[in-house]
Design a protein around this motif. Structure first.
Motif, PDB file in Angstrom:
ATOM      1  N   ALA A 182      73.495  87.898  49.881  1.00 58.53           N
ATOM      2  CA  ALA A 182      74.853  87.279  49.739  1.00 58.53           C
ATOM      3  C   ALA A 182      74.858  85.729  49.797  1.00 58.53           C
ATOM      4  O   ALA A 182      75.612  84.939  49.177  1.00 58.53           O
ATOM      5  CB  ALA A 182      75.887  88.066  50.877  1.00 58.53           C
ATOM      6  N   GLN A 183      74.178  85.205  50.784  1.00 54.40           N
ATOM      7  CA  GLN A 183      74.114  83.785  51.121  1.00 54.40           C
ATOM      8  C   GLN A 183      73.640  82.910  49.879  1.00 54.40           C
ATOM      9  O   GLN A 183      74.155  81.882  49.327  1.00 54.40           O
ATOM     10  CB  GLN A 183      73.266  83.336  52.325  1.00 54.40           C
ATOM     11  N   GLU A 184      72.562  83.672  49.177  1.00 50.45           N
ATOM     12  CA  GLU A 184      72.055  82.933  48.197  1.00 50.45           C
ATOM     13  C   GLU A 184      73.108  82.911  46.817  1.00 50.45           C
ATOM     14  O   GLU A 184      73.006  81.667  46.202  1.00 50.45           O
ATOM     15  CB  GLU A 184      70.658  83.740  47.646  1.00 50.45           C
ATOM     16  N   HIS A 185      73.512  84.005  46.574  1.00 47.88           N
ATOM     17  CA  HIS A 185      74.787  84.210  45.612  1.00 47.88           C
ATOM     18  C   HIS A 185      76.019  83.226  45.874  1.00 47.88           C
ATOM     19  O   HIS A 185      76.069  82.555  44.946  1.00 47.88           O
ATOM     20  CB  HIS A 185      75.006  85.565  45.489  1.00 47.88           C
ATOM     21  N   PHE A 186      76.136  83.120  47.008  1.00 45.72           N
ATOM     22  CA  PHE A 186      77.283  82.374  47.451  1.00 45.72           C
ATOM     23  C   PHE A 186      77.074  80.776  47.140  1.00 45.72           C
ATOM     24  O   PHE A 186      77.594  80.010  46.414  1.00 45.72           O
ATOM     25  CB  PHE A 186      77.801  82.443  48.939  1.00 45.72           C
ATOM     26  N   ALA A 187      75.998  80.324  47.736  1.00 49.38           N
ATOM     27  CA  ALA A 187      75.446  78.915  47.556  1.00 49.38           C
ATOM     28  C   ALA A 187      75.217  78.449  46.151  1.00 49.38           C
ATOM     29  O   ALA A 187      75.833  77.462  45.429  1.00 49.38           O
ATOM     30  CB  ALA A 187      74.330  78.764  48.391  1.00 49.38           C
ATOM     31  N   SER A 188      74.723  79.383  45.436  1.00 46.92           N
ATOM     32  CA  SER A 188      74.366  79.230  43.878  1.00 46.92           C
ATOM     33  C   SER A 188      75.508  79.281  43.153  1.00 46.92           C
ATOM     34  O   SER A 188      75.746  78.130  42.408  1.00 46.92           O
ATOM     35  CB  SER A 188      73.465  80.316  43.217  1.00 46.92           C
ATOM     36  N   SER A 189      76.544  80.021  43.488  1.00 53.04           N
ATOM     37  CA  SER A 189      77.686  79.877  42.665  1.00 53.04           C
ATOM     38  C   SER A 189      78.598  78.783  42.876  1.00 53.04           C
ATOM     39  O   SER A 189      78.934  78.143  41.899  1.00 53.04           O
ATOM     40  CB  SER A 189      78.461  81.298  43.057  1.00 53.04           C
ATOM     41  N   LEU A 190      78.783  78.371  44.000  1.00 60.88           N
ATOM     42  CA  LEU A 190      79.413  77.036  44.249  1.00 60.88           C
ATOM     43  C   LEU A 190      78.778  76.029  43.872  1.00 60.88           C
ATOM     44  O   LEU A 190      79.270  74.907  43.253  1.00 60.88           O
ATOM     45  CB  LEU A 190      79.502  76.907  46.011  1.00 60.88           C
ATOM     46  N   ILE A 191      77.609  75.819  43.975  1.00 60.56           N
ATOM     47  CA  ILE A 191      76.596  74.686  43.542  1.00 60.56           C
ATOM     48  C   ILE A 191      76.668  74.660  42.082  1.00 60.56           C
ATOM     49  O   ILE A 191      76.926  73.538  41.581  1.00 60.56           O
ATOM     50  CB  ILE A 191      75.218  74.827  44.001  1.00 60.56           C
ATOM     51  N   ARG A 192      76.600  75.722  41.273  1.00 61.39           N
ATOM     52  CA  ARG A 192      76.939  75.751  39.865  1.00 61.39           C
ATOM     53  C   ARG A 192      78.027  75.209  39.481  1.00 61.39           C
ATOM     54  O   ARG A 192      78.094  74.273  38.508  1.00 61.39           O
ATOM     55  CB  ARG A 192      76.722  77.090  39.320  1.00 61.39           C
ATOM     56  N   GLY A 193      79.196  75.625  40.257  1.00 60.67           N
ATOM     57  CA  GLY A 193      80.312  75.203  39.792  1.00 60.67           C
ATOM     58  C   GLY A 193      80.490  73.532  39.875  1.00 60.67           C
ATOM     59  O   GLY A 193      81.102  72.925  39.055  1.00 60.67           O
ATOM     60  N   ARG A 194      79.938  72.952  40.769  1.00 62.67           N
ATOM     61  CA  ARG A 194      79.930  71.520  41.161  1.00 62.67           C
ATOM     62  C   ARG A 194      79.035  70.765  40.240  1.00 62.67           C
ATOM     63  O   ARG A 194      79.479  69.784  39.640  1.00 62.67           O
ATOM     64  CB  ARG A 194      79.686  71.055  42.423  1.00 62.67           C
ATOM     65  N   LEU A 195      77.985  71.527  39.746  1.00 69.34           N
ATOM     66  CA  LEU A 195      77.138  70.778  38.691  1.00 69.34           C
ATOM     67  C   LEU A 195      77.698  70.825  37.502  1.00 69.34           C
ATOM     68  O   LEU A 195      77.764  69.704  36.606  1.00 69.34           O
ATOM     69  CB  LEU A 195      75.938  71.428  38.777  1.00 69.34           C
ATOM     70  N   LEU A 196      78.420  72.006  36.919  1.00 68.91           N
ATOM     71  CA  LEU A 196      79.051  72.010  35.795  1.00 68.91           C
ATOM     72  C   LEU A 196      80.280  71.212  35.710  1.00 68.91           C
ATOM     73  O   LEU A 196      80.702  70.542  34.654  1.00 68.91           O
ATOM     74  CB  LEU A 196      79.498  73.403  35.381  1.00 68.91           C
ATOM     75  N   GLY A 197      80.873  70.913  36.910  1.00 68.13           N
ATOM     76  CA  GLY A 197      82.162  69.851  36.932  1.00 68.13           C
ATOM     77  C   GLY A 197      81.321  68.472  36.745  1.00 68.13           C
ATOM     78  O   GLY A 197      82.040  67.635  35.767  1.00 68.13           O
ATOM     79  N   LEU A 198      80.221  68.047  37.025  1.00 68.44           N
ATOM     80  CA  LEU A 198      79.530  66.880  36.699  1.00 68.44           C
ATOM     81  C   LEU A 198      79.254  66.718  35.484  1.00 68.44           C
ATOM     82  O   LEU A 198      78.971  65.736  34.779  1.00 68.44           O
ATOM     83  CB  LEU A 198      78.171  66.696  37.697  1.00 68.44           C
ATOM     84  N   ALA A 199      78.823  67.878  34.718  1.00 73.55           N
ATOM     85  CA  ALA A 199      78.505  68.157  33.374  1.00 73.55           C
ATOM     86  C   ALA A 199      79.494  68.192  32.219  1.00 73.55           C
ATOM     87  O   ALA A 199      79.310  68.131  31.216  1.00 73.55           O
ATOM     88  CB  ALA A 199      77.378  69.324  33.247  1.00 73.55           C
ATOM     89  N   ARG A 200      80.860  67.872  32.639  1.00 75.76           N
ATOM     90  CA  ARG A 200      81.864  68.239  31.925  1.00 75.76           C
ATOM     91  C   ARG A 200      81.769  67.245  30.505  1.00 75.76           C
ATOM     92  O   ARG A 200      82.319  67.429  29.463  1.00 75.76           O
ATOM     93  CB  ARG A 200      83.317  68.285  32.633  1.00 75.76           C
ATOM     94  N   ASP A 201      81.177  66.288  30.754  1.00 74.73           N
ATOM     95  CA  ASP A 201      81.048  65.068  29.493  1.00 74.73           C
ATOM     96  C   ASP A 201      79.777  65.089  29.057  1.00 74.73           C
ATOM     97  O   ASP A 201      79.473  63.838  28.309  1.00 74.73           O
ATOM     98  CB  ASP A 201      81.871  63.927  29.730  1.00 74.73           C
ATOM     99  N   TRP A 202      78.985  65.965  29.162  1.00 78.62           N
ATOM    100  CA  TRP A 202      77.437  65.775  28.967  1.00 78.62           C
ATOM    101  C   TRP A 202      77.095  65.865  27.329  1.00 78.62           C
ATOM    102  O   TRP A 202      76.042  65.662  26.846  1.00 78.62           O
ATOM    103  CB  TRP A 202      76.495  66.480  29.853  1.00 78.62           C
ATOM    104  N   GLY A 203      78.161  66.178  26.700  1.00 78.44           N
ATOM    105  CA  GLY A 203      77.899  66.177  25.111  1.00 78.44           C
ATOM    106  C   GLY A 203      78.613  64.774  24.496  1.00 78.44           C
ATOM    107  O   GLY A 203      78.380  64.970  23.135  1.00 78.44           O
TER     108      GLY A 203
END
Length: 296
Positions: free
Chosen positions: A155-176
């Motif tokens: 559960a900890q691994e899934h929670f942390a990965s999900s939150l971090i993925r969201g933040r990384l994808l936010g940083l990636a919003r203009d990567w195209g």
């Protein structure tokens, strides 16, 4: 709300710039970037010039500058005194260690608000590159080691990965939107761990690459058809398990016969990657991103 003079309450400034009110206050206090006045009711009111400096600062941070340097440049562009002396370099180490500890504690305890706040503060203190390489990825490696040792839960691994993925994808919003060469990123079939590849995409996007991300567990025929449609300068195939590469050597070779391919696969001899016509990349994401600045 804003009035006819262009003065903005902090909520409106946040909405316009995409920067949280908490982070705006931190920039105001630490870097003296904002110079609000007071309304008759005692509310801070920010000017359109403040908005312009915030926008300039976020653009510079997106290009990889630390918040301190971005604030200094944004202030200088507006003819304001530099704030670079407000955050001595000797204080950054303890500050970052403290924020990294706060982020880890919040993620481990399922504290979404605390983790988001710690992430915001890290981005205010460091470049995106350092946040990823010095804080986020080391935390994920430590979490993986603790999970393997039975000291962290699924559960900890899934929670942390999900939150971090969201933040990384936010940083990636203009990567195209980069002006440089294009890269198509995909995890090998069966590979479900994609956070490292997302982080890699964020880093190369800040070096000018246009990034298209196909994600985890991508069939190689999908990679091939996407490459035929997009005609990228490079396809990057990644896995955290070198055995997945070994099991797919023939299929990866077929992709490499049609488009330039680079491979990230720990434990695989770089000569084995080169032997099938692909370019080996370091498993360290910062080293891999820097490697793309050099001829293949």
């Amino acid at each position: 709300m804003s009035d006819g003079l262009g003065e903005l309450r902090i909520g409106e400034l946040s909405r316009r710039t995409g920067v949280s009110p908490e982070l705006l206050r931190a920039w105001e206090q630490r870097y003296k970037l904002l110079h609000p006045t007071r309304s008759p009711g005692g509310y801070r009111l920010y000017s359109l010039e403040d908005e312009g400096r915030v926008r300039r600062m976020t653009t510079l941070i997106g290009q990889g500058l630390s918040a301190a340097e971005a604030a200094s440049r944004a202030a200088a562009a507006a003819g304001l005194p530099s704030s670079s002396d407000d955050l001595p370099s000797s204080s950054e180490g303890p500050l970052v260690d403290d924020l990294a500890s706060r982020l880890a504690a919040a993620l481990d305890s399922f504290d979404t608000e605390g983790a988001q706040a710690a992430f915001d503060r890290l981005l205010a203190a460091l470049s995106v590159e350092l946040v990823l390489t010095d804080v986020v990825l080391p935390y994920l490696r430590d979490l993986g080691a603790r999970w393997s040792a039975g000291r962290a839960s699924i559960a900890q691994e899934h929670f942390a990965s999900s939150l971090i993925r969201g933040r990384l994808l936010g940083l990636a919003r203009d990567w195209g939107t980069g002006a440089g060469p294009s890269a198509l990123l995909a995890c090998l079939p069966g590979e479900v761990h994609d956070l490292g590849l997302i982080a890699f995409g964020v880093l190369i996007a800040r070096r000018g690459w246009q990034v298209t991300f196909l994600g985890a567990d991508t069939p190689l025929d999908t990679v091939t058809s996407s490459a035929q449609a997009l005609r990228p300068a490079l396809v990057v195939l990644a896995t955290v398990d070198g055995q997945k590469f070994q099991a797919l050597v023939r299929e990866i070779r077929a992709v490499a016969e049609q488009v330039a391919v680079a491979v990230v696969a720990p434990g695989v001899d770089p000569q084995d990657v080169a032997a099938i016509g692909a370019r080996p990349l370091p498993t360290d994401i910062l080293a891999a991103a820097r490697a793309l600045e050099q001829p293949g």
